[in-house]
Enzyme design. Structure first.
Site, short mmCIF file in Angstrom:
data_model
loop_
_atom_site.label_atom_id
_atom_site.label_comp_id
_atom_site.label_asym_id
_atom_site.label_seq_id
_atom_site.Cartn_x
_atom_site.Cartn_y
_atom_site.Cartn_z
N TRP A 151 44.63 32.06 26.87
CA TRP A 151 44.35 31.17 25.75
C TRP A 151 43.33 31.73 24.77
CZ3 TRP A 151 39.27 30.99 26.65
CH2 TRP A 151 38.86 31.19 27.97
N SER A 229 42.67 36.36 34.39
CA SER A 229 41.61 36.73 35.34
C SER A 229 42.11 37.73 36.39
CB SER A 229 41.11 35.47 36.05
OG SER A 229 42.17 34.89 36.79
N GLU A 250 46.28 43.10 32.36
CA GLU A 250 45.15 43.18 31.43
C GLU A 250 44.19 42.08 31.86
OE1 GLU A 250 42.55 42.94 29.32
OE2 GLU A 250 43.64 42.04 27.66
N CYS A 284 37.93 39.49 26.51
CA CYS A 284 37.87 40.36 27.70
C CYS A 284 37.01 41.59 27.46
CB CYS A 284 39.28 40.73 28.15
SG CYS A 284 40.26 41.45 26.84
N GLU A 381 32.20 37.95 35.30
CA GLU A 381 32.33 37.90 33.84
C GLU A 381 31.87 36.54 33.31
OE1 GLU A 381 36.43 38.18 32.71
OE2 GLU A 381 35.94 39.09 30.79
P1 NAD Z 1 43.22 32.30 34.56
O1 NAD Z 1 43.50 33.71 34.94
O2 NAD Z 1 43.32 31.24 35.60
O3 NAD Z 1 44.18 31.87 33.37
C1 NAD Z 1 44.47 32.74 32.32
C2 NAD Z 1 45.88 32.45 31.87
O4 NAD Z 1 46.77 32.76 32.90
C3 NAD Z 1 46.08 30.98 31.52
O5 NAD Z 1 46.71 30.89 30.29
C4 NAD Z 1 46.94 30.45 32.63
O6 NAD Z 1 47.89 29.53 32.15
C5 NAD Z 1 47.63 31.69 33.14
N1 NAD Z 1 47.86 31.61 34.58
C6 NAD Z 1 47.03 31.13 35.52
N2 NAD Z 1 47.61 31.19 36.73
C7 NAD Z 1 48.83 31.73 36.54
C8 NAD Z 1 49.91 32.04 37.40
N3 NAD Z 1 49.85 31.82 38.72
N4 NAD Z 1 51.03 32.56 36.85
C9 NAD Z 1 51.11 32.81 35.54
N5 NAD Z 1 50.13 32.53 34.67
C10 NAD Z 1 49.00 31.99 35.17
O7 NAD Z 1 41.83 32.26 33.85
P2 NAD Z 1 41.00 30.99 33.32
O8 NAD Z 1 40.68 30.00 34.38
O9 NAD Z 1 41.65 30.46 32.11
O10 NAD Z 1 39.69 31.77 32.97
C11 NAD Z 1 38.92 32.26 34.07
C12 NAD Z 1 38.50 33.66 33.86
O11 NAD Z 1 39.61 34.51 33.60
C13 NAD Z 1 37.62 33.87 32.65
O12 NAD Z 1 36.32 33.47 32.91
C14 NAD Z 1 37.80 35.34 32.44
O13 NAD Z 1 36.99 36.04 33.35
C15 NAD Z 1 39.23 35.59 32.80
N6 NAD Z 1 40.09 35.66 31.60
C16 NAD Z 1 40.35 36.88 31.10
C17 NAD Z 1 41.12 36.99 29.96
C18 NAD Z 1 41.42 38.32 29.37
O14 NAD Z 1 41.57 38.41 28.16
N7 NAD Z 1 41.59 39.36 30.17
C19 NAD Z 1 41.63 35.86 29.35
C20 NAD Z 1 41.36 34.60 29.90
C21 NAD Z 1 40.60 34.53 31.04
#
Ligand code: NAD
Length: 476
Positions: A151, A229, A250, A284, A381
Site C-alpha cells: 500500500w 514485509s 521486494e 522500503c 524496520e
Molecule cells: P505485509 O507484508 O503484511 O503487507 C504488505 C502487503 O502484502 C499488503 O498489501 C498485504 O495486502 C499483502 N499481503 C499480506 N499478506 C499476504 C499474503 N499472504 N499473500 C499476498 N499478499 C499479502 O506488511 P504490512 O503489515 O502492511 O506492513 C508491515 C511491514 O511490512 C512494514 O512495517 C514494512 O516493514 C514492511 N513493508 C514493506 C514494504 C516494501 O515496500 N518492501 C511495503 C509495505 C510493508
C-alpha cells in the site's frame, strides 16, 4: 462521498463489482471515513482469472515485440493523461500529499515507457561452435505471473509487478493492496484501454492469504512477485517452492546512512531529511539508521532536528503539505511502541514521538539519538516518520553496523573521499548504494535487495529478464 472512484476487479477484461460478493471497506487515513466497498474475489472468480491468464499467455507471447511496445507506450500516455484523477484517488486512500501522488503516477508512466522499449531489447546469443554446428541461447517468457503489492506506493508497486511481465510476453494477475486499491485498478484499466487483451492483465482482490494460496496452488502460475514485509515474503516463497515457481521478492529494509566528516553537511541534511519524511517514512528504501562520525555528530543532530521540525504535516489535499498521515491505523501505534521501547533502553528523544490529534493516522516527524543496539527499532524496520541518529567511531565501525542486520536493500553514504567511495561500494551489503545523493531508483537500474530484503530485481533490463527463462538450442 468525494470523487473517489467506484471499485472493481478486472477479470477477462470485464469490470466485476459487488453482485453479492464479500466486500472490504477502504478508509481515508486522514479522517478514518469509509471511502468505498471493494469487491472480493470468489473462488470461481480466481479460477476464471487463472483460466484466462493461461489463454492470455499463449496470445501475448506470440504478439510481436513491436505491437507489445506500441500498446505499452499508449498505456503510458493514458496514465499521464489521467495522472490528475489517479493522484486524487491515491491521496484519498493512502494519504500522501497530492503532488507526491501525481509524481508517483508520472514516474510509473515513465517506467512503463522504459518497459515498452525493452520489448525490443530481449536478446539471445550465439555460442562459438565448430563449423557446421550451431548453438544459441534464446529467452522465453516464463508464463503467467501472479503479483502481490503493498500500500505504500499504490501505483508504482503495481507497475513494477506488471511492467516486466508484460514486456517479457507474460500474462499477469495482480492483487494490489486492499487498503489502497483504486490507483492500481486505474493502472490496469489504462493498460486495457490501450489494447492489452483482457486475459493478459487482470486485477483481483480479497483476503490476501486466501487469494495468494489459491493462485499459487495452481500450476498455471509460473512466477510470483511480491512487495511487502520479509515475513510475508518468506511465507509466499515457501508456497512458491511447492511447485518450483520462480520468485521476485521486494521486501523490507533498514537503510543505513553513513555520514563522514568530509561530507557536505548542508547538502546531506537537506537531501536526507526530505528523504526521511517522504511518504511519512513508509518507504522500503527510507533512510533509517544514520551513522555519523562522532566529531560532527552534534552539528548533524542539530541541523537534522531543525529541518525535521519545519516539515509541514497535514492532509495530503492541503497546499504545502509535505507529510500526510500514515497509511493505516497500524502505523502510528507501531511507531509509538518502537519509540517507547527505545526510550526504555536509554535512547534520547530529540523530536516528536507522539500521534497528532485524534482524527486520522497523523504522527509527528520524530528523531531518536544514541539508540542502543538492543532497541527494537535498531533491528526492525520502523516504516514510519522516525530517524535514528547515532555517533560512530570511524569507517570500519560504520560499515560493520551497516552490515549488522539481515536486511540489505538500500544504503546511503555521504563523503567526498573518492577512495572511500570505492571501499564502500565493495563492502556495504545492499542491493543499492547511493553516494552523495538520495536517489536509489531509476527506470534503467535494477531495484532490489540482498539477504532478508529479498531477491530478484524490478526495473532495468533485469526486471524483464526476471520474467524470462533461457532455452539453449543445440544444432549438430
Ligand atoms: P505485509 O507484508 O503484511 O503487507 C504488505 C502487503 O502484502 C499488503 O498489501 C498485504 O495486502 C499483502 N499481503 C499480506 N499478506 C499476504 C499474503 N499472504 N499473500 C499476498 N499478499 C499479502 O506488511 P504490512 O503489515 O502492511 O506492513 C508491515 C511491514 O511490512 C512494514 O512495517 C514494512 O516493514 C514492511 N513493508 C514493506 C514494504 C516494501 O515496500 N518492501 C511495503 C509495505 C510493508
Amino acid at each position: 462521498m468525494s470523487n473517489y472512484p467506484e471499485l472493481k476487479m478486472l477479470i477477462g477484461g470485464s469490470a466485476i463489482t459487488g453482485d453479492g460478493r464479500d466486500t472490504i471497506e477502504v478508509k481515508n487515513p486522514a479522517n478514518g471515513e469509509t471511502l468505498a466497498a471493494l469487491p472480493s474475489a470468489s473462488t470461481a472468480d480466481l479460477d476464471q482469472a487463472l483460466e484466462n491468464a493461461e489463454k492470455g499467455f499463449h496470445e501475448w507471447r506470440k504478439t510481436s515485440a513491436d505491437k507489445r511496445e506500441a500498446i505499452l507506450r499508449k498505456a503510458a500516455g493514458l496514465l499521464k493523461e489521467r495522472a490528475g484523477d489517479i493522484a486524487e484517488a491515491l491521496t484519498y486512500e493512502q494519504g500522501k500529499p497530492l503532488a507526491e501522488a501525481k509524481g508517483e503516477t508520472m514516474y510509473s508512466a515513465m517506467l512503463l515507457e522504459f518497459y515498452a522499449g525493452e520489448c525490443k531489447r530481449i536478446y539471445g546469443r550465439t555460442l562459438v561452435r565448430p563449423e557446421g554446428a550451431r548453438a544459441e541461447v534464446q529467452y522465453h517468457p516464463v508464463g503467467p505471473v501472479a503479483g502481490f503489492s503493498a500500500w505504500n506506493f499504490p501505483v508504482l508497486n503495481v507497475m513494477r509487478k506488471i511492467g516486466g511481465a508484460l514486456a517479457a510476453g507474460c500474462s499477469t494477475i495482480v492483487k494490489p493492496s486492499e487498503e489502497t486499491p483504486a490507483a492500481g485498478i486505474a493502472l490496469v484499466q489504462a493498460l486495457l484501454d490501450a489494447g492489452v487483451p483482457g486475459d493478459v492483465v487482470q486485477c483481483v482482490f480479497g483476503v490476501p492469504d486466501e487469494v495468494s494460496r489459491h493462485l499459487l496452488a495452481s500450476p498455471i502460475i509460473r512466477k510470483v512477485t511480491f512487495t511487502g514485509s520479509t515475513e510475508v515474503g518468506k511465507h509466499l516463497s515457501k508456497l512458491a517452492a511447492e511447485d518450483l515457481k520462480i520468485t521476485t521478492m521486494e521486501l523490507g529494509g533498514h537503510a543505513p546512512v553513513l555520514v563522514f566528516e568530509d561530507a557536505d553537511l548542508d547538502k546531506t541534511l537537506d537531501t536526507m531529511v526530505a528523504n526521511k519524511y517522504r511518504n511519512a517514512g513508509q518507504v522500503c528504501v527510507s533512510p533509517t539508521r544514520f551513522l555519523i562520525e562522532e566529531n560532527i555528530f552534534e552539528k548533524f543532530r542539530d541541523g537534522f532536528v531543525e529541518r525535521a521540525k519545519a516539515v509541514k504535516v497535514g492532509n495530503g489535499w492541503e497546499d504545502g503539505t509535505q507529510m500526510g498521515p500514515m497509511a493505516s491505523e497500524r502505523g502510528p501505534d507501531g511507531v509509538a511502541s518502537k519509540i517507547a521501547d527505545a526510550k526504555d533502553k536509554g535512547a534520547n528523544l530529540a523530536l516528536g514521538g507522539e500521534r497528532i490529534g485524534n482524527l486520522g493516522n497523523f504522527f509527528e516527524p520524530s528523531v531518536l539519538t544514541e539508540v542502543p543496539t538492543d532497541a527494537e527499532i535498531m533491528n526492525e524496520e520502523p516504516f514510519g516518520p522516525v530517524a535514528i541518529l547515532n555517533p560512530m567511531k570511524g569507517e570500519d565501525a560504520m560499515i560493520e553496523e551497516a552490515n549488522r542486520l539481515p536486511y540489505g536493500l538500500a544504503a546511503y553514504a555521504w563523503t567526498n573521499d573518492v577512495a572511500r567511495r570505492r571501499r564502500l561500494a565493495a563492502e556495504v551489503e545492499a542491493g543499492m548504494l547511493a553516494i552523495n545523493t538520495g536517489g536509489v531508483s531509476a527506470a534503467d537500474a535494477p531495484f532490489g535487495g540482498v539477504k532478508w530484503s529479498g531477491h530478484g530485481s524490478e526495473d532495468g533490463r533485469e526486471g524483464v529478464m526476471a520474467c524470462m527463462v533461457p532455452k539453449t538450442i543445440h544444432e549438430g
